[in-house]
Design a protein around this motif. Structure first.
Motif, PDB file in Angstrom:
ATOM      1  N   LEU A 205       0.824  -1.202   0.000  1.00 30.56           N
ATOM      2  CA  LEU A 205       0.000   0.000   0.000  1.00 30.56           C
ATOM      3  C   LEU A 205       0.862   1.256   0.000  1.00 30.56           C
ATOM      4  O   LEU A 205       0.545   2.245  -0.669  1.00 30.56           O
ATOM      5  N   GLY A 206       1.955   1.211   0.736  1.00 28.79           N
ATOM      6  CA  GLY A 206       2.866   2.359   0.744  1.00 28.79           C
ATOM      7  C   GLY A 206       3.434   2.636  -0.632  1.00 28.79           C
ATOM      8  O   GLY A 206       3.515   3.796  -1.064  1.00 28.79           O
ATOM      9  N   HIS A 207       3.803   1.569  -1.333  1.00 29.95           N
ATOM     10  CA  HIS A 207       4.346   1.761  -2.671  1.00 29.95           C
ATOM     11  C   HIS A 207       3.270   2.248  -3.640  1.00 29.95           C
ATOM     12  O   HIS A 207       3.551   3.036  -4.551  1.00 29.95           O
ATOM     13  N   ALA A 208       2.034   1.800  -3.456  1.00 29.37           N
ATOM     14  CA  ALA A 208       0.944   2.270  -4.318  1.00 29.37           C
ATOM     15  C   ALA A 208       0.799   3.780  -4.213  1.00 29.37           C
ATOM     16  O   ALA A 208       0.569   4.475  -5.222  1.00 29.37           O
ATOM     17  N   LEU A 209       0.945   4.325  -3.005  1.00 26.14           N
ATOM     18  CA  LEU A 209       0.868   5.774  -2.838  1.00 26.14           C
ATOM     19  C   LEU A 209       2.071   6.464  -3.463  1.00 26.14           C
ATOM     20  O   LEU A 209       1.955   7.578  -4.009  1.00 26.14           O
ATOM     21  N   GLU A 210       3.240   5.819  -3.405  1.00 27.58           N
ATOM     22  CA  GLU A 210       4.404   6.371  -4.100  1.00 27.58           C
ATOM     23  C   GLU A 210       4.143   6.440  -5.606  1.00 27.58           C
ATOM     24  O   GLU A 210       4.534   7.404  -6.270  1.00 27.58           O
ATOM     25  N   LEU A 211       3.484   5.417  -6.131  1.00 28.23           N
ATOM     26  CA  LEU A 211       3.115   5.435  -7.549  1.00 28.23           C
ATOM     27  C   LEU A 211       2.174   6.598  -7.842  1.00 28.23           C
ATOM     28  O   LEU A 211       2.269   7.233  -8.894  1.00 28.23           O
ATOM     29  N   GLY A 212       1.252   6.860  -6.917  1.00 25.84           N
ATOM     30  CA  GLY A 212       0.348   7.988  -7.104  1.00 25.84           C
ATOM     31  C   GLY A 212       1.102   9.301  -7.192  1.00 25.84           C
ATOM     32  O   GLY A 212       0.779  10.156  -8.029  1.00 25.84           O
ATOM     33  N   SER A 213       2.117   9.470  -6.348  1.00 22.52           N
ATOM     34  CA  SER A 213       2.932  10.686  -6.399  1.00 22.52           C
ATOM     35  C   SER A 213       3.715  10.761  -7.707  1.00 22.52           C
ATOM     36  O   SER A 213       3.839  11.835  -8.315  1.00 22.52           O
ATOM     37  N   LEU A 214       4.233   9.628  -8.145  1.00 21.86           N
ATOM     38  CA  LEU A 214       4.957   9.591  -9.420  1.00 21.86           C
ATOM     39  C   LEU A 214       4.003   9.904 -10.577  1.00 21.86           C
ATOM     40  O   LEU A 214       4.364  10.637 -11.512  1.00 21.86           O
ATOM     41  N   ASN A 215       2.787   9.381 -10.507  1.00 21.01           N
ATOM     42  CA  ASN A 215       1.842   9.635 -11.586  1.00 21.01           C
ATOM     43  C   ASN A 215       1.503  11.116 -11.698  1.00 21.01           C
ATOM     44  O   ASN A 215       1.261  11.631 -12.797  1.00 21.01           O
ATOM     45  N   LEU A 216       1.477  11.825 -10.576  1.00 23.41           N
ATOM     46  CA  LEU A 216       1.239  13.267 -10.624  1.00 23.41           C
ATOM     47  C   LEU A 216       2.335  13.956 -11.438  1.00 23.41           C
ATOM     48  O   LEU A 216       2.051  14.846 -12.253  1.00 23.41           O
ATOM     49  N   LYS A 217       3.576  13.512 -11.258  1.00 22.76           N
ATOM     50  CA  LYS A 217       4.688  14.089 -12.023  1.00 22.76           C
ATOM     51  C   LYS A 217       4.589  13.720 -13.498  1.00 22.76           C
ATOM     52  O   LYS A 217       4.924  14.515 -14.382  1.00 22.76           O
ATOM     53  N   VAL A 218       4.125  12.493 -13.769  1.00 25.32           N
ATOM     54  CA  VAL A 218       3.951  12.069 -15.155  1.00 25.32           C
ATOM     55  C   VAL A 218       2.847  12.888 -15.826  1.00 25.32           C
ATOM     56  O   VAL A 218       2.992  13.342 -16.969  1.00 25.32           O
ATOM     57  N   MET A 219       1.741  13.102 -15.111  1.00 19.53           N
ATOM     58  CA  MET A 219       0.656  13.894 -15.685  1.00 19.53           C
ATOM     59  C   MET A 219       1.077  15.348 -15.874  1.00 19.53           C
ATOM     60  O   MET A 219       0.663  16.004 -16.840  1.00 19.53           O
ATOM     61  N   GLU A 220       1.901  15.857 -14.987  1.00 20.95           N
ATOM     62  CA  GLU A 220       2.435  17.200 -15.157  1.00 20.95           C
ATOM     63  C   GLU A 220       3.313  17.259 -16.405  1.00 20.95           C
ATOM     64  O   GLU A 220       3.257  18.219 -17.187  1.00 20.95           O
ATOM     65  N   MET A 221       4.109  16.218 -16.619  1.00 22.08           N
ATOM     66  CA  MET A 221       4.936  16.130 -17.822  1.00 22.08           C
ATOM     67  C   MET A 221       4.065  16.074 -19.071  1.00 22.08           C
ATOM     68  O   MET A 221       4.354  16.732 -20.086  1.00 22.08           O
ATOM     69  N   LEU A 222       2.975  15.309 -19.014  1.00 21.09           N
ATOM     70  CA  LEU A 222       2.080  15.208 -20.163  1.00 21.09           C
ATOM     71  C   LEU A 222       1.384  16.539 -20.433  1.00 21.09           C
ATOM     72  O   LEU A 222       1.234  16.941 -21.593  1.00 21.09           O
ATOM     73  N   ASP A 223       0.983  17.226 -19.376  1.00 15.59           N
ATOM     74  CA  ASP A 223       0.375  18.548 -19.545  1.00 15.59           C
ATOM     75  C   ASP A 223       1.354  19.499 -20.227  1.00 15.59           C
ATOM     76  O   ASP A 223       0.988  20.252 -21.146  1.00 15.59           O
ATOM     77  N   ALA A 224       2.616  19.445 -19.808  1.00 15.35           N
ATOM     78  CA  ALA A 224       3.634  20.296 -20.432  1.00 15.35           C
ATOM     79  C   ALA A 224       3.850  19.911 -21.888  1.00 15.35           C
ATOM     80  O   ALA A 224       4.082  20.779 -22.746  1.00 15.35           O
ATOM     81  N   ALA A 225       3.759  18.615 -22.183  1.00 18.67           N
ATOM     82  CA  ALA A 225       3.922  18.157 -23.563  1.00 18.67           C
ATOM     83  C   ALA A 225       2.776  18.661 -24.434  1.00 18.67           C
ATOM     84  O   ALA A 225       2.989  19.238 -25.513  1.00 18.67           O
ATOM     85  N   ASN A 226       1.548  18.460 -23.979  1.00 16.44           N
ATOM     86  CA  ASN A 226       0.388  18.872 -24.775  1.00 16.44           C
ATOM     87  C   ASN A 226       0.358  20.378 -25.003  1.00 16.44           C
ATOM     88  O   ASN A 226       0.161  20.847 -26.131  1.00 16.44           O
TER      89      ASN A 226
END
Length: 554
Positions: A205-226
């Motif tokens: 569960l702890g790692h799942a939340l780490e993935l959530g934090s990483l996904n926020l950075k990925v979505m920020e990267m995608l927003d910057a790309a678009n």
């Protein structure tokens, strides 16, 4: 086969939720399912060696790029072509072996003994299909469930499915030339984690939340790309009624593929229409500049059988959400990027001439219908440009609450819940919608409040970052936490992108998310109890009662 990664999963057996016959409800057969599971294990091994190489100072951005693409192809309703998966597995094995050799060479040069990874790195796939099918129990998502139990296996898969969604978002950004070393390293680390995961719930569960934090950075990267490639979205009216002439329909999510099609059809007299999650593309100035981007046809992905059959031109699927093509349009549907179906022609940007010829050969729309439109393009910049007015309207009592009603749509009964929430919301609420769930609510005029349209379409499911950014900005403006805002979330899930977004919301400690219409089968009752206790996650109930509770802040 065994699969329970999406809402389509078979729930007829309460003791064994999931598709476990020769064919899943999505149309995926056991052969393809096994190949997908094998591809994931090889990608996990790539992650294990990539992490070890990083420790040696050896870094290559192509590793995360290629692995993200391969993982993306295993999402629900993306690729059903077993032959393609066999090729990808062969390519992934070559990369895995290359990384292993480079790591061992780096250790030899440093005079060190190489670490021998456990788990995925030890898996040796059989070279033949028959052998792979026999190996299936070793790599299936329910592997070792008899030893570990359904709770541990379920949270292990929450990590896997969250990572699948994250990799899909990363691929969309990579396709536009955007990447960061931080997200590359995060993807490699997450793959390595799943290559040899722990077996206790707290760590998982702890790692799942780490993935959530990483996904926020990925979505920020995608927003910057678009926005970096196509400009900042602006409120734009989109035609939803036909215009006479030859036409092409583009569905999915990939803005780069849409741009390539628009460029290829420029000055041909062919109009291009969006479908499903491609609707928000109209808000981007770099895409809307094409005058032949004529409008949006149809609605969400689950309606494509009827909508594609009725469309009078070729259809292109650019990412996920493909359903088995029907005979009525099978000869005129194409795939791009990670999408695939046996016997359906796959296009690359360089060979779009075939698509143009198909459009010219088909009849197109016979008449121009009276114009109707809907409005899209309320990205975070457009919404936050009105932040001061919004804050004042809340303080004055003109806006009582923000209701986020969005996510994936689907065919399962119960999704009219979201329509009812929108229709029953008061005139002093603002509705934020995203994902193809928007089609449940965007056919109605909700009027305005405080000078703004009450319904703000903030984009694709890929644009969940926009909702997060708006919420965080409003929290700053009110000098409070997100959970103290007059904000409630009604989230619909269907597949793994939604799992990634949910993990991001949980990682931000956002409480009282209403999730449905049913909960994922991989979340056992015990795990759901943990999420309810820790995050006040709420399964859907009666829409009238849920809305009343949400308006009261519960």
């Amino acid at each position: 086969m065994f699969c329970y990664q999406c809402e389509q999963t078979d729930r007829s057996d309460n003791l064994l939720l999931g598709c476990h016959s020769v064919k899943g409800n999505c149309g995926k057969d056991d052969r393809t399912a096994t190949l997908q599971d094998v591809l994931i294990v090889i990608c996990e091994a790539i992650g294990q060696y990539a992490v070890l190489l990083r420790e040696k100072g050896v870094v290559d951005p192509t590793w995360a790029h290629r692995a993200s693409y391969w993982v993306f192809t295993t999402l629900t309703n993306v690729n059903f072509n077993a032959t393609v998966f066999q090729r990808m597995i062969a390519d992934a094995i070559v990369l895995r072996d290359e990384l292993k050799a480079r790591y061992e060479a780096a250790c030899t040069e440093a005079g060190e003994t190489p670490v021998v990874p456990e788990g995925a790195a030890q898996f040796v796939p059989d070279p033949g299909m028959a052998g792979l099918l026999k190996q299936a129990p070793l790599v299936r998502v329910d592997a070792n469930i008899d030893v570990l139990g359904a709770d541990v296996v379920g949270v292990r898969n929450l990590n896997l499915y969250g990572l699948k969604g994250l990799c899909a978002y990363a691929h969309h950004a990579h396709a536009l030339g955007h990447r960061t070393d931080e997200t590359d390293a995060g993807i490699e680390k997450a793959l390595a984690f799943l290559g040899d995961p722990p077996t206790d719930l707290d760590s998982l569960l702890g790692h799942a939340l780490e993935l959530g934090s990483l996904n926020l950075k990925v979505m920020e990267m995608l927003d910057a790309a678009n926005t970096g490639v196509y400009g900042t979205p602006v409120p734009t009216q989109v035609r939803v009624t036909p215009v006479e002439g030859k036409a092409i329909l583009v569905s999915g999510h990939d803005l780069g593929d849409l741009a390539a099609i628009l460029e290829a059809t420029k000055d041909t007299g062919i109009t291009v229409w969006t479908h499903g999650e491609m609707l928000p593309a109209h808000g981007y100035p770099g895409l809307n500049k094409y005058e032949h981007l004529a409008g949006n046809y149809g609605s969400a992905w689950q309606n494509q059988h009827a909508e594609f059959a009725a469309f009078p031109g070729p259809i292109v699927m650019t990412s996920n959400c493909l359903i088995e093509p029907q005979p009525s349009y099978r000869s005129r549907i194409f795939t791009m990027g990670p999408v695939g179906w046996p016997g359906v022609r796959h296009l690359e940007h360089k060979d779009l001439g075939l698509l143009v010829k198909a459009a010219q050969a088909l009849p197109g729309f016979a008449t121009t219908d009276p114009e109707r439109s809907i409005t899209v393009g309320f990205g975070h910049d457009s919404v936050l440009a009105n932040a001061d007015a919004i804050v004042e309207a809340v303080k004055a009592g003109d806006i009582s609450r923000f209701l986020v009603i969005g996510g994936c749509d689907g065919a399962k009964p119960g999704r009219n819940y979201y329509t009812e929430i929108a229709e029953k919301s008061g005139d002093d609420t603002i509705l934020l919608t995203m994902g193809c769930n928007k089609f449940r609510i965007n056919g109605h005029d909700y009027g305005t409040v405080a000078g703004l349209p009450r319904l703000l379409d903030i984009g694709q499911c890929n644009d969940s970052f926009t909702a997060v950014k708006i919420a965080l900005a409003l929290a700053d403006a009110f000098d409070c936490g997100v959970n103290d805002l007059p904000l409630s979330m009604f989230v619909s899930w269907f597949e793994q992108k939604a799992a990634a977004v949910l993990l991001t919301l949980l990682a931000l400690d956002i409480k009282n998310i209403r999730l449905g219409p049913t909960l994922p089968a991989f979340l056992t009752p015990a795990v759901v109890d943990v999420l309810v206790d820790k995050f006040a996650l709420k399964p859907l109930g009666d829409p009238t009662e849920d809305l009343a509770n949400a308006m009261a802040g519960a």
